[in-house]
Design an enzyme around this catalytic site. Sequence first.
Site, PDB file in Angstrom:
ATOM      1  CE  LYS A 245      -1.889  -1.107   3.938  1.00 10.33           C
ATOM      2  NZ  LYS A 245      -1.138  -2.547   4.093  1.00 10.33           N
TER       3      LYS A 245
ATOM      4  NE  ARG B 201      -4.364  -1.111   9.850  1.00 10.86           N
ATOM      5  CZ  ARG B 201      -3.473  -0.635   9.210  1.00 10.86           C
ATOM      6  NH1 ARG B 201      -3.402   0.664   8.735  1.00 10.86           N
ATOM      7  NH2 ARG B 201      -2.284  -1.156   9.218  1.00 10.86           N
TER       8      ARG B 201
ATOM      9  NE  ARG C  19       7.876  -2.704   6.389  1.00 10.24           N
ATOM     10  CZ  ARG C  19       6.389  -2.424   6.316  1.00 10.24           C
ATOM     11  NH1 ARG C  19       5.823  -1.941   5.438  1.00 10.24           N
ATOM     12  NH2 ARG C  19       5.536  -3.156   7.284  1.00 10.24           N
TER      13      ARG C  19
ATOM     14  NE  ARG D 145       6.454  -0.507  10.105  1.00  9.76           N
ATOM     15  CZ  ARG D 145       5.407  -0.494   9.462  1.00  9.76           C
ATOM     16  NH1 ARG D 145       5.444   0.330   8.195  1.00  9.76           N
ATOM     17  NH2 ARG D 145       4.082  -0.902   9.590  1.00  9.76           N
TER      18      ARG D 145
ATOM     19  NE  ARG E 121       1.751  -5.099  11.052  1.00 13.09           N
ATOM     20  CZ  ARG E 121       2.663  -4.556  10.211  1.00 13.09           C
ATOM     21  NH1 ARG E 121       4.129  -5.016  10.618  1.00 13.09           N
ATOM     22  NH2 ARG E 121       2.589  -3.776   9.307  1.00 13.09           N
TER      23      ARG E 121
HETATM   24  P1  AP5 Z   1       4.888  -1.592   1.735  1.00 15.62           P
HETATM   25  O1  AP5 Z   1       4.611  -0.841   0.636  1.00 15.62           O
HETATM   26  O2  AP5 Z   1       5.731  -1.058   2.794  1.00 15.62           O
HETATM   27  O3  AP5 Z   1       3.694  -2.295   2.348  1.00 15.62           O
HETATM   28  P2  AP5 Z   1       2.427  -1.785   3.310  1.00 15.62           P
HETATM   29  O4  AP5 Z   1       1.047  -2.531   2.674  1.00 15.62           O
HETATM   30  O5  AP5 Z   1       2.388  -0.384   3.030  1.00 15.62           O
HETATM   31  O6  AP5 Z   1       2.739  -2.322   4.551  1.00 15.62           O
HETATM   32  P3  AP5 Z   1       2.443  -1.683   6.091  1.00 15.62           P
HETATM   33  O7  AP5 Z   1       3.198  -2.659   6.849  1.00 15.62           O
HETATM   34  O8  AP5 Z   1       3.188  -0.210   6.196  1.00 15.62           O
HETATM   35  O9  AP5 Z   1       1.044  -1.700   6.311  1.00 15.62           O
HETATM   36  P4  AP5 Z   1       0.311  -1.857   7.668  1.00 15.62           P
HETATM   37  O10 AP5 Z   1      -0.990  -1.531   7.152  1.00 15.62           O
HETATM   38  O11 AP5 Z   1       0.478  -2.878   8.457  1.00 15.62           O
HETATM   39  O12 AP5 Z   1       0.946  -0.687   8.320  1.00 15.62           O
HETATM   40  P5  AP5 Z   1       0.877   0.746   8.885  1.00 15.62           P
HETATM   41  O13 AP5 Z   1       1.995   1.452   8.699  1.00 15.62           O
HETATM   42  O14 AP5 Z   1      -0.484   1.316   8.068  1.00 15.62           O
HETATM   43  O15 AP5 Z   1       5.774  -3.036   1.044  1.00 15.62           O
HETATM   44  C1  AP5 Z   1       6.034  -3.909   2.110  1.00 15.62           C
HETATM   45  C2  AP5 Z   1       7.469  -4.271   1.726  1.00 15.62           C
HETATM   46  O16 AP5 Z   1       7.168  -4.989   0.400  1.00 15.62           O
HETATM   47  C3  AP5 Z   1       8.692  -3.333   1.403  1.00 15.62           C
HETATM   48  O17 AP5 Z   1       9.843  -3.852   1.784  1.00 15.62           O
HETATM   49  C4  AP5 Z   1       8.239  -3.141   0.033  1.00 15.62           C
HETATM   50  O18 AP5 Z   1       9.709  -2.707  -0.619  1.00 15.62           O
HETATM   51  C5  AP5 Z   1       8.024  -4.446  -0.467  1.00 15.62           C
HETATM   52  N1  AP5 Z   1       7.272  -4.682  -1.787  1.00 15.62           N
HETATM   53  C6  AP5 Z   1       6.046  -3.768  -1.987  1.00 15.62           C
HETATM   54  N2  AP5 Z   1       5.361  -4.009  -3.147  1.00 15.62           N
HETATM   55  C7  AP5 Z   1       6.185  -5.084  -3.840  1.00 15.62           C
HETATM   56  C8  AP5 Z   1       6.087  -5.986  -4.904  1.00 15.62           C
HETATM   57  N3  AP5 Z   1       5.226  -5.762  -5.790  1.00 15.62           N
HETATM   58  N4  AP5 Z   1       7.125  -6.984  -5.065  1.00 15.62           N
HETATM   59  C9  AP5 Z   1       7.896  -7.245  -3.760  1.00 15.62           C
HETATM   60  N5  AP5 Z   1       8.170  -6.637  -2.882  1.00 15.62           N
HETATM   61  C10 AP5 Z   1       7.285  -5.476  -2.772  1.00 15.62           C
HETATM   62  O19 AP5 Z   1       0.280   0.762  10.183  1.00 15.62           O
HETATM   63  C11 AP5 Z   1       1.074   0.309  11.241  1.00 15.62           C
HETATM   64  C12 AP5 Z   1       0.094   0.010  12.755  1.00 15.62           C
HETATM   65  O20 AP5 Z   1      -0.318   1.503  12.966  1.00 15.62           O
HETATM   66  C13 AP5 Z   1      -1.012  -0.739  12.703  1.00 15.62           C
HETATM   67  O21 AP5 Z   1      -0.678  -2.022  12.846  1.00 15.62           O
HETATM   68  C14 AP5 Z   1      -1.660  -0.162  13.733  1.00 15.62           C
HETATM   69  O22 AP5 Z   1      -1.262  -0.378  15.099  1.00 15.62           O
HETATM   70  C15 AP5 Z   1      -1.718   1.232  13.589  1.00 15.62           C
HETATM   71  N6  AP5 Z   1      -2.450   2.070  12.530  1.00 15.62           N
HETATM   72  C16 AP5 Z   1      -2.073   2.615  11.445  1.00 15.62           C
HETATM   73  N7  AP5 Z   1      -3.232   3.217  10.852  1.00 15.62           N
HETATM   74  C17 AP5 Z   1      -4.462   2.722  11.494  1.00 15.62           C
HETATM   75  C18 AP5 Z   1      -5.710   2.846  11.824  1.00 15.62           C
HETATM   76  N8  AP5 Z   1      -6.318   3.506  10.422  1.00 15.62           N
HETATM   77  N9  AP5 Z   1      -6.648   2.413  12.683  1.00 15.62           N
HETATM   78  C19 AP5 Z   1      -5.993   1.718  13.803  1.00 15.62           C
HETATM   79  N10 AP5 Z   1      -4.527   1.766  13.689  1.00 15.62           N
HETATM   80  C20 AP5 Z   1      -3.787   2.130  12.774  1.00 15.62           C
END
Ligand code: AP5
Length: 213
Positions: free
Chosen positions: A13, A88, A127, A160, A171
């Site tokens: 994402k 979410r 990552r 991370r 997660r």
């Molecule tokens: P990446 O693009 O970083 O993936 P992502 O989907 O953004 O993953 P996140 O872990 O950031 O998502 P998340 O939703 O768990 O975390 P968030 O920060 O929102 O890609 C992942 C890896 O794969 C990278 O190394 C990339 O280079 C690689 N990659 C990408 N595309 C690829 C491809 N096509 N092929 C191969 N490799 C690829 O949230 C973290 C925490 O914050 C949550 O757990 C929660 O506690 C809190 N939080 C955030 N938002 C909310 C909300 N709205 N409500 C409640 N809690 C929340």
Amino acid sequence: MKVIMLGAPGAGKGTQAKMIADEYKIPHISTGDIFRANIKNGTELGKKAKTYMDKGELVPDELVVDLIMSRFAEDDCKNGYVLDGFPRTIPQAEALDAALAKNDDHVDVAIDIEVPDENIIRRMGGRRACTNCGATYHVVYNPPKVEGVCDVCGQKLILRDDDKPETVKNRLNVYHTQTQPLINYYKKKDILKTVDGTQDMNKVFADIKAVLG
Ligand code: AP5
């Protein structure tokens, strides 16, 4: 244009949202990045969020909704945004719809990046993230030019805390129970588009551009 990115943790994402933001000149708003910045700066919000994030659980809806609503009020959101990590839960999606409806507005498209759980576990261990500017890399699929150093700002890259295998598993469970129902929510509204996130990241982006036009 108002775009929502859906998909499991690690589906790509953030990677795709950054590319959309560059291409369509709209801000990339990541609730995860906002929380991580607050944790780094030692704010009250950051302290509260950290207790949930470290366990791989969701931060309570009321904290997230207030935070995102104040972000929408900023000037750069006038022409839209790409939301990464919000909504979410169904209550968050309803709060977003209600806030937009006040201005006779709505979400244009929700993009679901589909990646099976087994690929996710593999991806997360590789990552690396920059704590300074938020850029993300992958040791195999998207390595930085110099190992362990951010291409954008030259700062150190880290694994991370919530990318450790046990936390990733939790997660994914949280995603399946609390976030996946949003796929049906947006399908019913007829704005859901699905892309295959197992492809090379540039191919995923080409598919997204075909959807956004
Ligand atoms: P990446 O693009 O970083 O993936 P992502 O989907 O953004 O993953 P996140 O872990 O950031 O998502 P998340 O939703 O768990 O975390 P968030 O920060 O929102 O890609 C992942 C890896 O794969 C990278 O190394 C990339 O280079 C690689 N990659 C990408 N595309 C690829 C491809 N096509 N092929 C191969 N490799 C690829 O949230 C973290 C925490 O914050 C949550 O757990 C929660 O506690 C809190 N939080 C955030 N938002 C909310 C909300 N709205 N409500 C409640 N809690 C929340």
